[in-house]
Motif scaffolding. Structure first.
Motif, mmCIF file in Angstrom:
data_model
loop_
_atom_site.group_PDB
_atom_site.id
_atom_site.type_symbol
_atom_site.label_atom_id
_atom_site.label_comp_id
_atom_site.label_asym_id
_atom_site.label_seq_id
_atom_site.Cartn_x
_atom_site.Cartn_y
_atom_site.Cartn_z
ATOM 1 N N ALA A 1 -4.997 -12.495 2.682
ATOM 2 C CA ALA A 1 -6.375 -12.465 3.194
ATOM 3 C C ALA A 1 -7.138 -11.281 2.612
ATOM 4 C CB ALA A 1 -6.357 -12.396 4.714
ATOM 5 N N ALA A 2 -6.469 -10.116 2.498
ATOM 6 C CA ALA A 2 -7.119 -8.931 1.929
ATOM 7 C C ALA A 2 -7.413 -9.138 0.447
ATOM 8 C CB ALA A 2 -6.243 -7.701 2.132
ATOM 9 N N ASP B 1 3.475 -8.519 5.215
ATOM 10 C CA ASP B 1 3.003 -9.712 5.896
ATOM 11 C C ASP B 1 2.128 -10.457 4.889
ATOM 12 O OD1 ASP B 1 1.376 -11.536 7.285
ATOM 13 O OD2 ASP B 1 1.465 -10.355 9.127
ATOM 14 N N GLN B 2 2.662 -11.541 4.318
ATOM 15 C CA GLN B 2 1.981 -12.221 3.226
ATOM 16 C C GLN B 2 0.639 -12.797 3.650
ATOM 17 O OE1 GLN B 2 2.547 -12.189 0.069
ATOM 18 N NE2 GLN B 2 4.491 -11.076 0.190
ATOM 19 N N SER C 1 4.115 -2.975 -5.604
ATOM 20 C CA SER C 1 2.705 -2.764 -5.263
ATOM 21 C C SER C 1 2.270 -3.655 -4.105
ATOM 22 C CB SER C 1 1.818 -2.986 -6.494
ATOM 23 O OG SER C 1 2.009 -4.257 -7.060
ATOM 24 N N ASP C 2 2.898 -4.818 -3.930
ATOM 25 C CA ASP C 2 2.634 -5.633 -2.739
ATOM 26 C C ASP C 2 3.021 -4.872 -1.469
ATOM 27 O OD1 ASP C 2 1.507 -7.831 -3.907
ATOM 28 O OD2 ASP C 2 3.218 -9.168 -3.623
ATOM 29 N N LYS C 3 4.203 -4.261 -1.503
ATOM 30 C CA LYS C 3 4.663 -3.493 -0.330
ATOM 31 C C LYS C 3 3.727 -2.328 -0.046
ATOM 32 C CE LYS C 3 9.640 -4.441 -0.656
ATOM 33 N NZ LYS C 3 10.986 -3.831 -0.837
ATOM 34 N N LEU C 4 3.314 -1.647 -1.108
ATOM 35 C CA LEU C 4 2.442 -0.490 -0.916
ATOM 36 C C LEU C 4 1.050 -0.929 -0.447
ATOM 37 C CD1 LEU C 4 2.062 2.523 -1.014
ATOM 38 C CD2 LEU C 4 1.647 2.373 -3.478
ATOM 39 N N ALA C 5 0.569 -2.040 -0.982
ATOM 40 C CA ALA C 5 -0.732 -2.556 -0.531
ATOM 41 C C ALA C 5 -0.697 -2.868 0.955
ATOM 42 C CB ALA C 5 -1.085 -3.811 -1.328
ATOM 43 N N TYR C 6 0.395 -3.474 1.401
ATOM 44 C CA TYR C 6 0.559 -3.771 2.827
ATOM 45 C C TYR C 6 0.651 -2.480 3.634
ATOM 46 C CZ TYR C 6 2.721 -5.494 7.144
ATOM 47 O OH TYR C 6 3.009 -5.773 8.458
ATOM 48 N N GLY C 7 1.360 -1.492 3.075
ATOM 49 C CA GLY C 7 1.451 -0.189 3.744
ATOM 50 C C GLY C 7 0.093 0.468 3.900
ATOM 51 N N PHE C 8 -0.723 0.396 2.863
ATOM 52 C CA PHE C 8 -2.081 0.944 2.956
ATOM 53 C C PHE C 8 -2.893 0.215 4.023
ATOM 54 C CE2 PHE C 8 -2.000 2.473 -1.723
ATOM 55 C CZ PHE C 8 -1.639 3.751 -1.340
ATOM 56 N N LEU C 9 -2.778 -1.105 4.063
ATOM 57 C CA LEU C 9 -3.517 -1.883 5.058
ATOM 58 C C LEU C 9 -3.119 -1.488 6.471
ATOM 59 C CD1 LEU C 9 -3.457 -5.450 3.443
ATOM 60 C CD2 LEU C 9 -5.460 -3.975 3.726
ATOM 61 N N LYS C 10 -1.831 -1.302 6.702
ATOM 62 C CA LYS C 10 -1.356 -0.905 8.035
ATOM 63 C C LYS C 10 -1.876 0.478 8.423
ATOM 64 C CE LYS C 10 2.673 -1.621 9.611
ATOM 65 N NZ LYS C 10 4.131 -1.543 9.804
#
Length: 527
Positions: free
Chosen positions: A166-167, A160-161, A43-52
């Motif tokens: 930050a999000a 990107d941690q 879910s961390d990877k997917l959260a980052y994917g959504f942000l991008k």
């Protein structure tokens, strides 16, 4: 885990659970074991994917999927960045599903490519322009039309941690985490705005009440798109650090197979799913020795059902749970010392920290044994309905009380006894009749498998009860026999004037009898 997480954000609860027990199994899915750490990383990877992609705090992400790991990955990813998910069940016919999408106006949709005969790639491609604000469609297991990406493509990069942290730091407990559509048994479904705070309050109260630990294993048959699956099921187990068996679609044979493999200690369901499971020819061979709690909810627990549950799970505690989309999940439950015969009569008492009162038509609180509307108050209550200010004002008052629309009375010991929906009551011979009273009696007849009653106009009595009965397999009965059976237990004005036999009854996507369809059918055809 050494104790229940006290975090007030769902993403943080997952992370704390993963850190405390990284290798502990979180989800079982057809032979696949997913740890808490694996779900946290995914879910961390997917959260980052959504942000991008540009999906941010406050955005809504619709999910058209079954009970599966991808559903939860989207849910946790959205929670971590302050977005929310919209539960969209594939059990809805395509036209109805499209209406729910249009009503909730998600910015993105994550979907299976197809379920059964429904092609969601085609459905979304043809109707994307009809959904205001819809920008992104992602498909589970592959790309869609016109460049729609696969969900898996959003999880290819390590996050990107710094950006992700930050999000996450912007998310507040009052942020919406999910929009759950009400079941629509009596009218149009509405999207209840569930927050981190309200969902956690309900799940935490239930986890404490049921005494769930990391050693428990939950058999989850209720859909994640509804509070029965996501709060009453998944969230309560996450707080305890115990694993959940994900059942994509309720099929008795699949439940029995998964139970044999993973040995659940808690099993829950709606009355209809309990009936279906116990009626399956393989149920008698099911090993129930590990099951310590059986939960029924979603509607009244008929005395006959509770008796059958007690016989089927003789060493288990049978509990009835009351909750709604508007309470984010469970709010009342029968206590541990409640005899199973009482479970067939009451939905119990409110969890600690939640308040319940019975209110009359004039708005005053009623004394014990007087029937009125159930009002509920507590951190579990949602903020309202999405984009429906008038309905929100009717249902939620300014002091925090939720008008549930359910009728009940409170007995001398504080137990709440449901009488049915406010809109279901009819007046026969000038006297109030609640169909649930009649349904409870009819359901105990050996020839009755399912029953649902509605009130219809009558030139002589004003209104009369019309009861639709599905006979038990291989049984025979008739109207006179069932009326005579009712006369033994009911006041004469409550005895059904009309009994109609059916092979089946209309159901919602959650497996509840849809009385609004029966009422509409009668209004249109008189039959």
């Amino acid at each position: 885990m050494s104790g229940m997480s006290q975090a007030n954000l769902m993403g943080q609860i997952l992370k704390e659970t993963a850190e405390a027990a990284p290798d502990a199994p979180a989800y079982y899915f057809y032979g696949r074991e997913i740890s808490f750490k694996e779900m946290d990383d995914l879910s961390d990877k997917l959260a980052y994917g959504f942000l991008k992609e540009g999906i941010l705090r406050g955005d809504r992400i619709g999910i058209i999927a079954l009970n599966q790991p991808e559903w939860l990955a989207v849910y946790f990813a959205a929670a971590k960045i302050g977005a929310s998910v919209v539960g969209l069940s594939p059990r809805h016919p395509a036209p109805e599903l499209l209406k729910l999408v249009q009503r909730s106006r998600p910015r993105a949709i994550v979907s299976l490519k197809n379920v059964g005969d429904t092609d969601y790639v085609e459905l979304l491609e043809q109707n994307k322009d009809k959904v205001k604000g819809l920008e992104f469609c992602y498909f589970i297991g592959g790309e869609g039309a016109n460049g729609c990406k696969s969900l898996e493509s959003l999880m290819e990069e390590e996050p990107d941690q710094e950006l992700l942290t930050a999000a996450c730091a912007q998310v507040e407990p009052e942020d919406e985490i999910m929009f759950a559509f009400t079941s629509g048994t009596t009218g149009q479904p509405k999207a209840a705005a569930i927050t981190h705070k309200s969902q956690i309050a309900s799940a935490r109260a239930q986890t404490k009440h049921v005494r769930v630990t990391s050693k428990d294993v939950l058999m989850l048959t209720q859909p994640l798109s509804h509070v029965g699956g996501i709060t009453i099921g998944m969230a309560s187990m996450l707080l305890a650090g115990g694993p959940t068996i994900l059942i994509p679609v309720f099929l008795p044979e699949e439940v029995l197979n998964q139970a044999a493999e993973y040995h659940p200690t808690i099993i829950g369901g709606f009355p209809t799913t309990h009936h279906m499971l116990m009626a399956h020819e393989g149920f008698d061979k099911m090993d129930v020795s590990n099951i310590r709690v059986v939960i029924t909810g979603g509607s009244n627990a008929e005395p006959d059902l509770v008796e059958r549950l007690h016989q089927a799970y003789p060493e288990s505690t049978i509990m009835n749970l009351y909750g709604l989309s508007e309470s984010s999940g469970g709010a009342l439950m029968t206590p541990w010392n409640c005899h199973y015969t009482m479970v067939g009569r009451t939905v119990g008492k409110p969890f600690p920290g939640f308040d319940v009162k019975i209110v009359g038509m004039d708005g005053r609180e009623l004394p014990v044994n007087e029937t009125g509307e159930v009002w509920l108050k507590g951190d579990c209550v949602v903020t309202g309905y999405f984009d429906m200010p008038e309905e929100t004002a009717k249902t939620f008052d300014q002091t925090g009380w939720l008008r549930t629309g359910d009728m009940a009375y409170k007995d001398e010991e504080g137990f709440i006894i449901l009488m049915g929906r406010r809109t279901e009551m009819y007046i026969q011979e000038g006297l109030n009749v609640f169909p649930v009273e009649v349904e409870d009696i009819l359901s105990t007849h050996p020839a009755v498998d399912m029953v649902a009653g509605i009130g219809i106009p009558d030139p002589v009595y004003g209104e009369v009860g019309r009861y639709y009965v599905v006979p038990s397999p291989g049984s025979e009965t008739n109207e006179d026999e069932l009326r005579s059976f009712c006369i033994q237990s009911l006041a004469d004005y409550k005895v059904p004037k009309q009994i109609v036999f059916r092979q089946d009854l209309p159901m919602t996507a959650l497996g509840k009898i849809k009385k609004s369809d029966l009422r509409r059918e009668f209004e249109n055809t008189g039959k």
